[in-house]
Design an enzyme around this catalytic site. Structure first.
Site, mmCIF file in Angstrom:
data_model
loop_
_atom_site.group_PDB
_atom_site.id
_atom_site.type_symbol
_atom_site.label_atom_id
_atom_site.label_comp_id
_atom_site.label_asym_id
_atom_site.label_seq_id
_atom_site.Cartn_x
_atom_site.Cartn_y
_atom_site.Cartn_z
ATOM 1 N N ASP A 9 0.865 -1.180 0.000
ATOM 2 C CA ASP A 9 0.000 0.000 0.000
ATOM 3 C C ASP A 9 0.908 1.240 0.000
ATOM 4 O O ASP A 9 2.142 1.135 -0.057
ATOM 5 C CB ASP A 9 -1.031 -0.030 1.139
ATOM 6 C CG ASP A 9 -0.448 0.277 2.515
ATOM 7 O OD1 ASP A 9 0.793 0.453 2.633
ATOM 8 O OD2 ASP A 9 -1.231 0.344 3.480
ATOM 9 N N CYS A 66 3.119 -3.173 4.023
ATOM 10 C CA CYS A 66 2.319 -1.979 4.323
ATOM 11 C C CYS A 66 3.050 -1.237 5.440
ATOM 12 O O CYS A 66 4.239 -1.476 5.651
ATOM 13 C CB CYS A 66 0.871 -2.338 4.662
ATOM 14 S SG CYS A 66 0.612 -3.289 6.172
ATOM 15 N N THR A 68 2.880 -1.416 8.700
ATOM 16 C CA THR A 68 3.350 -2.351 9.724
ATOM 17 C C THR A 68 3.580 -3.759 9.195
ATOM 18 O O THR A 68 4.189 -4.578 9.890
ATOM 19 C CB THR A 68 2.297 -2.463 10.835
ATOM 20 O OG1 THR A 68 1.062 -2.894 10.217
ATOM 21 C CG2 THR A 68 2.074 -1.143 11.549
ATOM 22 N N HIS A 99 9.593 -24.206 9.048
ATOM 23 C CA HIS A 99 8.517 -24.825 9.822
ATOM 24 C C HIS A 99 7.138 -24.691 9.176
ATOM 25 O O HIS A 99 6.332 -25.619 9.259
ATOM 26 C CB HIS A 99 8.434 -24.195 11.221
ATOM 27 C CG HIS A 99 9.579 -24.553 12.102
ATOM 28 N ND1 HIS A 99 9.556 -24.343 13.460
ATOM 29 C CD2 HIS A 99 10.797 -25.100 11.824
ATOM 30 C CE1 HIS A 99 10.714 -24.748 13.994
ATOM 31 N NE2 HIS A 99 11.480 -25.201 13.010
ATOM 32 N N HIS A 135 6.173 -31.135 10.582
ATOM 33 C CA HIS A 135 5.601 -29.859 10.166
ATOM 34 C C HIS A 135 4.606 -30.026 9.031
ATOM 35 O O HIS A 135 3.641 -29.259 8.930
ATOM 36 C CB HIS A 135 6.706 -28.866 9.820
ATOM 37 C CG HIS A 135 7.477 -28.441 11.023
ATOM 38 N ND1 HIS A 135 6.903 -27.691 12.031
ATOM 39 C CD2 HIS A 135 8.731 -28.699 11.422
ATOM 40 C CE1 HIS A 135 7.792 -27.488 12.991
ATOM 41 N NE2 HIS A 135 8.908 -28.100 12.654
HETATM 42 C C1 RB5 Z 1 -2.261 2.600 6.149
HETATM 43 O O1 RB5 Z 1 -2.565 3.818 6.712
HETATM 44 C C2 RB5 Z 1 -1.860 1.613 7.233
HETATM 45 O O2 RB5 Z 1 -2.965 1.292 8.002
HETATM 46 C C3 RB5 Z 1 -1.287 0.359 6.610
HETATM 47 O O3 RB5 Z 1 -0.169 0.679 5.860
HETATM 48 C C4 RB5 Z 1 -0.875 -0.730 7.551
HETATM 49 O O4 RB5 Z 1 -0.010 -0.273 8.544
HETATM 50 C C5 RB5 Z 1 -1.964 -1.560 8.076
HETATM 51 O O5 RB5 Z 1 -1.766 -2.565 8.767
#
Ligand code: RB5
Length: 149
Positions: A9, A66, A68, A99, A135
């Site tokens: 994203d 993304c 996180t 695994h 596994h």
């Molecule tokens: C986008 O604003 C943010 O929510 C996305 O990049 C991500 O961190 C979501 O898990």
């Protein structure tokens, strides 16, 4: 060399571009599902585009990112046959291949440095699923959960 699907994203566009170029320079083929700039997009849409490629065996592995790595990995894991692992270090990348036979990797641009991400990618792509019957049985149970939905 591998055929690798990628998606991100807007929160990870910079890393996606840098890691894509690294993979191309190393001789891999990359199928880029976007996004293609920093305009806001929804990570579930991006996750699905890449996860479908992996589930349909149109690519060998998928890499999604993304802010996180959490949202896009959760969404990718909703596609049948996907085992997408959010990794923040190389040990997680090695162990999820050994695994879990993970077929997709997720990382976060806001949470993990670019050099660590590059090392994670190399470890993820170069580590075979090697831990055998114990596994395999557990992965079969993951598939059974999907089949029971
Ligand atoms: C986008 O604003 C943010 O929510 C996305 O990049 C991500 O961190 C979501 O898990």
């Amino acid at each position: 060399m591998m055929k690798i699907g990628m998606a991100c994203d807007h929160g990870a566009y910079t890393y996606k571009e840098e890691i894509k170029q690294m993979l191309i320079d190393e001789g891999h083929e990359v199928v880029d599902c976007g996004c293609h700039d920093t305009n806001s997009v929804d990570y579930p849409d991006m996750a699905k585009a890449c996860a479908d490629l992996v589930a349909n065996k149109e690519v060998d592995k998928g890499i999604v990112m993304c802010g996180t790595g959490i949202g896009i990995s959760i969404a990718a894991n909703k596609v049948k046959g996907i085992r997408c692992a959010l990794c923040t270090d190389v040990t997680m990348a090695r162990l999820t291949r050994e695994h879990n036979d993970a077929n997709m990797l997720s990382m976060g641009q806001r949470t993990t440095g670019i050099e660590t991400c590059k090392d994670i990618v190399h470890t993820f792509l170069n580590t075979p699923f090697s831990e055998g019957e114990r596994h395999k049985g557990r992965i079969a149970k993951i598939s059974a959960i999907e089949d029971a939905q």
